[in-house]
Design an enzyme around this catalytic site. Structure first.
Site, PDB file in Angstrom:
ATOM      1  N   PHE A 195      39.275 -40.179 -26.135  1.00  0.00           N
ATOM      2  CA  PHE A 195      40.980 -39.846 -27.349  1.00  0.00           C
ATOM      3  C   PHE A 195      40.420 -39.189 -27.716  1.00  0.00           C
ATOM      4  O   PHE A 195      42.365 -37.904 -27.524  1.00  0.00           O
ATOM      5  CB  PHE A 195      41.960 -41.728 -27.391  1.00  0.00           C
ATOM      6  CG  PHE A 195      43.376 -41.129 -27.212  1.00  0.00           C
ATOM      7  CD1 PHE A 195      43.884 -41.424 -26.713  1.00  0.00           C
ATOM      8  CD2 PHE A 195      43.578 -40.955 -28.634  1.00  0.00           C
ATOM      9  CE1 PHE A 195      45.115 -41.039 -27.052  1.00  0.00           C
ATOM     10  CE2 PHE A 195      44.669 -40.444 -29.113  1.00  0.00           C
ATOM     11  CZ  PHE A 195      45.303 -40.558 -28.739  1.00  0.00           C
ATOM     12  N   HIS A 214      47.455 -38.609 -22.295  1.00  0.00           N
ATOM     13  CA  HIS A 214      45.881 -38.197 -22.663  1.00  0.00           C
ATOM     14  C   HIS A 214      44.527 -38.970 -21.662  1.00  0.00           C
ATOM     15  O   HIS A 214      43.753 -38.588 -20.669  1.00  0.00           O
ATOM     16  CB  HIS A 214      45.269 -38.377 -23.642  1.00  0.00           C
ATOM     17  CG  HIS A 214      45.538 -37.964 -25.390  1.00  0.00           C
ATOM     18  ND1 HIS A 214      45.774 -36.720 -25.432  1.00  0.00           N
ATOM     19  CD2 HIS A 214      47.521 -37.927 -26.194  1.00  0.00           C
ATOM     20  CE1 HIS A 214      46.436 -36.289 -26.157  1.00  0.00           C
ATOM     21  NE2 HIS A 214      47.086 -37.081 -26.600  1.00  0.00           N
ATOM     22  N   ASP A 267      48.495 -43.330 -21.852  1.00  0.00           N
ATOM     23  CA  ASP A 267      49.283 -42.650 -22.411  1.00  0.00           C
ATOM     24  C   ASP A 267      48.883 -41.617 -20.888  1.00  0.00           C
ATOM     25  O   ASP A 267      47.584 -41.678 -20.733  1.00  0.00           O
ATOM     26  CB  ASP A 267      49.365 -42.510 -23.896  1.00  0.00           C
ATOM     27  CG  ASP A 267      48.307 -42.134 -23.861  1.00  0.00           C
ATOM     28  OD1 ASP A 267      46.991 -41.351 -23.080  1.00  0.00           O
ATOM     29  OD2 ASP A 267      48.435 -42.457 -25.756  1.00  0.00           O
ATOM     30  N   ARG A 294      54.294 -36.203 -36.101  1.00  0.00           N
ATOM     31  CA  ARG A 294      55.554 -36.649 -36.610  1.00  0.00           C
ATOM     32  C   ARG A 294      55.676 -38.810 -36.544  1.00  0.00           C
ATOM     33  O   ARG A 294      56.358 -39.580 -38.127  1.00  0.00           O
ATOM     34  CB  ARG A 294      56.333 -36.906 -35.570  1.00  0.00           C
ATOM     35  CG  ARG A 294      57.394 -35.129 -35.715  1.00  0.00           C
ATOM     36  CD  ARG A 294      58.612 -35.161 -35.226  1.00  0.00           C
ATOM     37  NE  ARG A 294      58.033 -35.786 -33.413  1.00  0.00           N
ATOM     38  CZ  ARG A 294      58.692 -34.956 -32.079  1.00  0.00           C
ATOM     39  NH1 ARG A 294      58.599 -34.438 -32.278  1.00  0.00           N
ATOM     40  NH2 ARG A 294      58.541 -35.727 -31.158  1.00  0.00           N
ATOM     41  N   LYS A 299      51.715 -50.124 -23.475  1.00  0.00           N
ATOM     42  CA  LYS A 299      50.925 -49.057 -24.171  1.00  0.00           C
ATOM     43  C   LYS A 299      50.966 -49.415 -25.197  1.00  0.00           C
ATOM     44  O   LYS A 299      49.615 -49.243 -25.946  1.00  0.00           O
ATOM     45  CB  LYS A 299      51.483 -47.309 -23.748  1.00  0.00           C
ATOM     46  CG  LYS A 299      51.036 -46.495 -24.691  1.00  0.00           C
ATOM     47  CD  LYS A 299      49.881 -45.637 -24.672  1.00  0.00           C
ATOM     48  CE  LYS A 299      49.516 -45.212 -26.479  1.00  0.00           C
ATOM     49  NZ  LYS A 299      50.795 -44.555 -26.722  1.00  0.00           N
TER      50      LYS A 299
HETATM   51  N1  LIG Z   1      45.770 -44.564 -25.326  1.00  0.00           N
HETATM   52  C1  LIG Z   1      46.086 -44.236 -26.809  1.00  0.00           C
HETATM   53  N2  LIG Z   1      46.973 -43.827 -26.931  1.00  0.00           N
HETATM   54  C2  LIG Z   1      46.964 -43.652 -28.281  1.00  0.00           C
HETATM   55  N3  LIG Z   1      48.265 -43.820 -29.434  1.00  0.00           N
HETATM   56  C3  LIG Z   1      47.909 -43.435 -30.656  1.00  0.00           C
HETATM   57  O1  LIG Z   1      49.093 -43.097 -30.875  1.00  0.00           O
HETATM   58  N4  LIG Z   1      46.690 -43.791 -30.566  1.00  0.00           N
HETATM   59  C4  LIG Z   1      45.904 -44.017 -29.175  1.00  0.00           C
HETATM   60  C5  LIG Z   1      44.579 -44.207 -29.270  1.00  0.00           C
HETATM   61  O2  LIG Z   1      44.125 -44.364 -29.215  1.00  0.00           O
HETATM   62  N5  LIG Z   1      44.064 -44.423 -27.277  1.00  0.00           N
END
Ligand SMILES: Nc1nc2[nH]c(O)nc2c(=O)[nH]1
Length: 379
Positions: free
Chosen positions: A316, A267, A265, A138, A246
């Site tokens: 990630f 992940h 985040d 998205r 973030k």
């Molecule tokens: N921690 C992270 N968050 C992300 N969001 C995104 O779109 N890319 C990343 C990422 O590389 N690391």
């Protein structure tokens, strides 16, 4: 006619299919075996084999002269070296991370060649404002919609040598700050499905233009943050609407040279619990507080060292659904490819996309800023 140029570079130093599709930049288009990106004055095309990165440049003239084309290829090469930070020896970093970290050493061969891009800071900032509570598919659609609606296409990009050419070579660069700052942008973006992000994008662009006066000065200001300390640059970014910790950290890492920064985040939070001894549960939703965010950062920096942000990107990527099952090769065939210029009748609202994709980002991270530097806890 543009001919392919060759830059010797093993895939262990750069894996295009991972780096260009793992949620750093959202604008590269897959066209057959090529990846294409529209800059202000050209389209850069890339492909690679085991030992070479191949590039060529499409110019917005129907017939560029040979010297024009040669100059463009030389400029593209300089741009590539900067954009991919090719001065950084990734193989050496991987060896260092593997020696420090068993988790890293268990995945490194399946996820080789993942490096951090050095992107245009304005594009990076706006793209990551779009990333709030969102996923790669998205975000990609939103970023392409911004380009289509707010920047003029580089018309008549010549590509007659290309059997894959769809004849309609209208590539759009990323919009300028002034284009996104204009009144009316917020409402239009809302109708295009950007939701609450519409206001953040317009307000951030307006704040930059109001403060610095022109696109060129905005560009200078943002690029100048590369010379500031990480904390000073972060504080500047947190002043923008829609920018929480973030998002700011993604921009610090992906366009402002802050290689040690690990954006946290969902992940990364789950990776920290699963593999790095962070207390918590991956099943129970926990609110991300500044204290917890810092704790995760400190832990991962202690494991990976100065290039912790780069190392995080490998983990990630390995955690993204598109890549996680069997590594990069499997993902190459399954990543969504956005159409370059969908016709208006076929265009869907971005916010209603339902394709299978990774979980939303940011949902376990600090909240987006809701004004100049103002921050809240999120649950
Ligand atoms: N921690 C992270 N968050 C992300 N969001 C995104 O779109 N890319 C990343 C990422 O590389 N690391």
């Amino acid at each position: 006619m543009s001919l392919w140029q060759t830059l010797p570079l093993p895939q262990s130093q750069l894996c295009l299919s991972a780096v260009l599709k793992c949620g750093q930049s959202f604008r590269w288009l897959s066209v057959g075996e090529e990846y294409r990106l529209c800059l202000r004055d050209r389209v850069v095309c890339l492909k690679q084999d085991q030992s070479n990165l191949c590039y060529r440049t499409l110019l917005p003239h129907s017939q560029p002269s040979l010297p024009q084309q040669q100059l463009a290829e030389a400029e593209t090469r300089v741009w590539l070296e900067d954009y991919f930070q090719l001065g950084v020896n990734l193989q050496k970093l991987y060896a260092d991370w593997a020696a420090r970290d068993k988790v890293f050493s268990s995945i490194e061969t399946r996820f080789a060649g993942i490096r951090i891009l050095r992107q245009d800071p304005f594009e990076n900032l706006i793209s990551f404002i779009c990333s709030s509570n969102n996923n790669i598919a998205r975000i990609t659609k939103m970023v392409h919609a911004l380009c289509k609606h707010y920047s003029a296409p580089l018309v008549a990009v010549s590509d007659s040598s290309d059997p894959l050419s769809d004849a309609q070579l209208h590539y759009h660069p990323f919009p300028t700050p002034s284009a996104l700052a204009a009144p009316g942008v917020e409402n239009r973006l809302r109708t295009l499905g950007f939701g609450y992000r519409a206001k953040f994008i317009q307000q951030t662009a307006k704040m930059l233009i109001d403060t610095h006066g022109s696109d060129h000065l905005v560009e200078q200001f943002l690029a100048g943050l590369r010379n500031s300390s990480t904390e000073d640059a972060r504080q500047e970014l947190l002043k923008f609407m829609g920018v929480g910790r973030k998002v700011a950290d993604c921009v610090l890492l992906m366009s402002l040279d802050k290689k040690e920064v690990v954006p946290v985040d969902t992940h990364v939070y789950q990776i920290a619990i699963k593999h790095y001894g962070l207390k918590g549960s991956i099943k129970i939703k926990t609110s991300m507080t500044p204290k917890l965010y810092d704790e995760i950062n400190t832990k991962l920096f202690a494991v990976w060292g100065d290039y912790a942000g780069w190392a995080h990107s490998v983990l990630f990527t390995s955690d993204l659904k598109a890549f996680s099952a069997h590594g990069i090769e499997a993902a190459e065939t399954s990543l969504p490819t956005p159409p370059p210029t969908p016709s208006p009748s076929k265009r869907k609202k971005i916010g209603t996309a339902t394709e299978a994709s990774d979980g939303d980002f940011n949902s376990a991270s600090l909240p987006s800023g809701t004004g100049r530097g103002k921050r809240r806890r999120v649950s």
